[in-house]
Design a protein around this motif. Structure first.
Motif, PDB file in Angstrom:
ATOM      1  N   ARG A  68       0.835  -1.206   0.000  1.00  0.00           N
ATOM      2  CA  ARG A  68       0.000   0.000   0.000  1.00  0.00           C
ATOM      3  C   ARG A  68       0.870   1.257   0.000  1.00  0.00           C
ATOM      4  NH1 ARG A  68      -3.306  -3.179   4.305  1.00  0.00           N
ATOM      5  NH2 ARG A  68      -4.947  -4.081   2.989  1.00  0.00           N
ATOM      6  N   ALA A  71       2.204   1.790  -3.414  1.00  0.00           N
ATOM      7  CA  ALA A  71       1.151   2.338  -4.272  1.00  0.00           C
ATOM      8  C   ALA A  71       0.985   3.830  -4.030  1.00  0.00           C
ATOM      9  CB  ALA A  71      -0.171   1.607  -4.016  1.00  0.00           C
ATOM     10  N   ALA A  72       0.968   4.225  -2.763  1.00  0.00           N
ATOM     11  CA  ALA A  72       0.821   5.648  -2.434  1.00  0.00           C
ATOM     12  C   ALA A  72       2.016   6.457  -2.950  1.00  0.00           C
ATOM     13  CB  ALA A  72       0.667   5.824  -0.924  1.00  0.00           C
ATOM     14  N   ALA A  87      -1.484  -1.122  -5.595  1.00  0.00           N
ATOM     15  CA  ALA A  87      -2.674  -1.031  -4.744  1.00  0.00           C
ATOM     16  C   ALA A  87      -3.468  -2.333  -4.778  1.00  0.00           C
ATOM     17  CB  ALA A  87      -3.551   0.150  -5.172  1.00  0.00           C
ATOM     18  N   TYR A 149      -6.821   4.479  -9.711  1.00  0.00           N
ATOM     19  CA  TYR A 149      -6.127   4.308  -8.440  1.00  0.00           C
ATOM     20  C   TYR A 149      -7.071   4.555  -7.271  1.00  0.00           C
ATOM     21  CZ  TYR A 149      -3.259   5.224  -4.370  1.00  0.00           C
ATOM     22  OH  TYR A 149      -2.744   5.209  -3.101  1.00  0.00           O
ATOM     23  N   HIS A 153      -7.841   1.904  -4.370  1.00  0.00           N
ATOM     24  CA  HIS A 153      -7.461   2.342  -3.023  1.00  0.00           C
ATOM     25  C   HIS A 153      -8.679   2.392  -2.098  1.00  0.00           C
ATOM     26  CE1 HIS A 153      -6.778   5.424   0.077  1.00  0.00           C
ATOM     27  NE2 HIS A 153      -5.571   4.890   0.144  1.00  0.00           N
ATOM     28  N   ASP A 154      -9.770   2.995  -2.559  1.00  0.00           N
ATOM     29  CA  ASP A 154     -10.976   3.117  -1.739  1.00  0.00           C
ATOM     30  C   ASP A 154     -11.600   1.754  -1.454  1.00  0.00           C
ATOM     31  OD1 ASP A 154     -10.499   5.823  -1.832  1.00  0.00           O
ATOM     32  OD2 ASP A 154     -12.138   6.260  -3.244  1.00  0.00           O
ATOM     33  N   ASP A 156      -9.939  -1.082  -1.249  1.00  0.00           N
ATOM     34  CA  ASP A 156      -9.066  -1.703  -0.257  1.00  0.00           C
ATOM     35  C   ASP A 156      -9.378  -1.170   1.141  1.00  0.00           C
ATOM     36  OD1 ASP A 156      -7.005  -3.282   0.830  1.00  0.00           O
ATOM     37  OD2 ASP A 156      -5.503  -1.742   0.448  1.00  0.00           O
TER      38      ASP A 156
END
Length: 172
Positions: A68, A71-72, A87, A149, A153-154, A156
């Motif tokens: 994570r 990914a960020a 992600a 993305y 992300h949301d 996850d």
């Protein structure tokens, strides 16, 4: 020559069946060895060679939090393709760490989505969309954007907040 072959397989005056079987096996083994010497060992599929088969490579042992973070970091650089791939990998590793599913070498993104859907009712479509985005970028030559993305992300983050259906029922 034809008569000799006919006698050989007639069983009467020819060789006994077990001997014929042994001779046939030796001939087949010899042909296989000769082909290996001439052409070499068969090559594995390209994806297996580069470790790119499945969501995570066989030697990728990063935790969900590390994935994570990667990914960020990629999103912060505007590298949306890497951000989406990492992600989704973080999402998958998180499900594995929570024992919602087991990641094996070669586990596909859609297998992750299919395996997680029963544990998270109502999120099946978003899981499939995230798997589609991962595969489009990772294997299809497509590109991701900030919305892709954000969607992975949301999703996850939503999965992290929820208790899997089987565990929620067991604790009641």
């Amino acid at each position: 020559m034809r008569e000799w072959l006919a006698d050989l397989f007639s069983g009467g005056a020819g060789l006994p069946a077990p001997t014929l079987l042994l001779v046939g096996a030796v001939i087949v083994a010899g042909v296989v060895v000769a082909l290996l010497l001439v052409y070499g060992m068969p090559r594995l599929r390209r994806r297996a060679i580069d470790g790119g088969s499945g969501v995570l490579g066989a030697d990728d042992r990063r935790s969900a939090s590390r994935l994570r973070r990667a990914a960020a970091d990629a999103a912060g650089r505007g590298d949306w393709d890497t951000a989406v791939v990492e992600a989704f990998r973080g999402l998958a590793r998180g499900l594995d760490e929570r024992t919602v599913l087991t990641l094996l070498p070669g586990t596909t993104a859609h297998r992750v989505a299919d395996g997680a859907a029963p544990a998270f009712p109502g999120l099946a479509e978003r899981l499939v969309a995230a798997a589609d985005a991962f595969e489009r970028v990772r294997y299809g030559g497509g590109h991701a954007d900030p919305a892709d993305y954000a969607a992975v992300h949301d999703l996850d983050a939503e999965l992290v907040r929820r208790t899997p259906a089987g565990l929620a029922e067991a604790s009641s």
